[in-house]
Design an enzyme around this catalytic site. Structure first.
Site, PDB file in Angstrom:
ATOM      1  N   CYS A  99      -1.898  -9.626   6.198  1.00 28.55           N
ATOM      2  CA  CYS A  99      -0.873  -8.762   5.611  1.00 28.55           C
ATOM      3  C   CYS A  99      -1.224  -7.296   5.855  1.00 28.55           C
ATOM      4  O   CYS A  99      -2.127  -6.760   5.207  1.00 28.55           O
ATOM      5  CB  CYS A  99      -0.745  -9.037   4.113  1.00 28.55           C
ATOM      6  SG  CYS A  99       0.458  -7.972   3.285  1.00 28.55           S
TER       7      CYS A  99
ATOM      8  N   CYS B 116      -0.544  -4.991   2.834  1.00 25.62           N
ATOM      9  CA  CYS B 116      -1.544  -5.142   1.764  1.00 25.62           C
ATOM     10  C   CYS B 116      -2.851  -4.435   2.103  1.00 25.62           C
ATOM     11  O   CYS B 116      -3.427  -3.716   1.274  1.00 25.62           O
ATOM     12  CB  CYS B 116      -1.830  -6.621   1.522  1.00 25.62           C
ATOM     13  SG  CYS B 116      -0.404  -7.651   1.170  1.00 25.62           S
ATOM     14  N   ASP B 117      -3.357  -4.660   3.315  1.00 26.66           N
ATOM     15  CA  ASP B 117      -4.727  -4.274   3.642  1.00 26.66           C
ATOM     16  C   ASP B 117      -4.863  -3.176   4.698  1.00 26.66           C
ATOM     17  O   ASP B 117      -5.957  -2.647   4.884  1.00 26.66           O
ATOM     18  CB  ASP B 117      -5.503  -5.514   4.121  1.00 26.66           C
ATOM     19  CG  ASP B 117      -5.581  -6.582   3.041  1.00 26.66           C
ATOM     20  OD1 ASP B 117      -5.693  -6.211   1.857  1.00 26.66           O
ATOM     21  OD2 ASP B 117      -5.530  -7.777   3.370  1.00 26.66           O
TER      22      ASP B 117
END
Length: 330
Positions: A139, A142-143
């Site tokens: 992701c 997300c990261d």
């Protein structure tokens, strides 16, 4: 055999939020999860992009684990029940769903929310599992921010890989997209934007064979340090010719597999995700879907939570409608 108003299958952010809203609506709610509550959110190191999760003082935002625990406790506080078990089958007859569990017990309810999520397809190469959450991610939203100005490898050649590579290219000028074929599978416009992006290097006929950490022994958890790449032929298969390249992160976008085996009769899109209306209702009366198992243009924790709330609210309205039509009250 126990009967509930609403059974939720899956305890990720969508299922946990649905449990909270269902219980607050005075429904008898059961959540069935075969693993720990939280789903894939448990893998998030720091949940920094969830609205309001900004930490206190110098403390960082909550981790995915902490966030999941809070959702679980909150749902329980409103009266939702939880059961750790697998669901083997789900049948529907006369406005009632029957779930057969892994322990051969059964549970029934007139409404069900499927929140079973989707599993990321993996490369199944050495180092992938070992470095998950420590440089290996599925992701970018997300990261990605953890790897600003770092060297980032992206594996894949479809729409998701190109979309995520574009996102990562706004964080780093060292994005390398590797694809085992000689052309991208993404839509033409998206592929062209990727190829023309100065921050993205596209390496065709290349695949990742291994993900490695530092060569020297270091104290503490190790992180991604390099990748072993293999050149491929026109058929996408490896040639055996490999080389090593430095890397700080590897983002893998080989597709996802929605967990829909329990509902073969529900209408799905071409990728196998459940199609719902705005009320999260599927083509099967009384069956709702929320989170990553549902056809959606954007899959994030905040989206899953919102869909879970909608699904529970609309499931309660559905129950009112069938009970007013003669369905016996519990």
């Amino acid at each position: 055999m126990s009967t509930f108003d609403l059974i939720i299958i899956g305890a990720g952010p969508a299922g946990l939020t649905a449990a909270q809203y269902g219980a607050r609506a005075n429904l008898k709610v059961l959540v069935i999860e075969q693993l720990a509550p939280g789903g894939q959110a448990l893998l998030i190191d720091v949940l920094e992009n969830y609205p309001g999760n900004v930490g206190v003082g110098d403390a960082p935002p909550k981790t995915g684990f902490e966030f999941s625990q809070d959702l679980h406790k909150q749902a329980e506080s409103f009266g939702a029940e939880f059961l750790t078990e697998s669901v083997l089958s789900l049948t529907h007859e006369k406005d009632l769903f029957t779930l057969t569990l892994g322990n051969d017990e059964k549970r029934t309810a007139p409404a069900v929310i499927l929140a079973t999520g989707a599993q990321h397809r993996t490369l199944d190469v050495p180092g992938e599992a070992e470095f998950s959450g420590r440089g290996v991610s599925y992701c970018a939203t997300c990261d990605g921010p953890f790897f600003r100005n770092k060297k980032i490898f992206v594996a894949g050649g479809g729409d998701a890989a190109c979309d995520e590579a574009q996102y990562l290219s706004r964080l780093s000028s060292q994005v390398v997209l590797v694809h085992r074929r000689s052309r991208l599978r993404a839509q033409k416009a998206l592929a062209e934007r990727t190829l023309n992006n100065p921050n993205i290097e596209v390496r065709f006929n290349t695949r990742i064979r291994e993900i490695r950490g530092p060569q020297a022994a270091i104290a503490g958890p190790q992180k991604v340090a390099s990748v072993i790449l293999e050149r491929t032929g026109d058929d996408g298969k490896g040639t055996g010719e490999t080389y090593e390249d430095a890397a700080d992160a590897v983002f893998i976008f080989a597709g996802t597999i929605p967990q829909t085996s329990l509902v073969p009769d529900a209408k799905k899109d071409e990728s196998g995700y459940i199609i719902t209306d705005q009320r999260m209702a599927s083509s099967v009366p009384g069956l709702f879907a929320a989170g990553d198992v549902r056809a959606s243009p954007f899959r994030q924790v905040v989206v899953a939570a919102a869909e879970g709330a909608i699904a529970a609210h609309c499931a309660a309205e559905y129950l009112d409608s069938i009970r007013n039509s003669g369905y016996p009250a519990r």
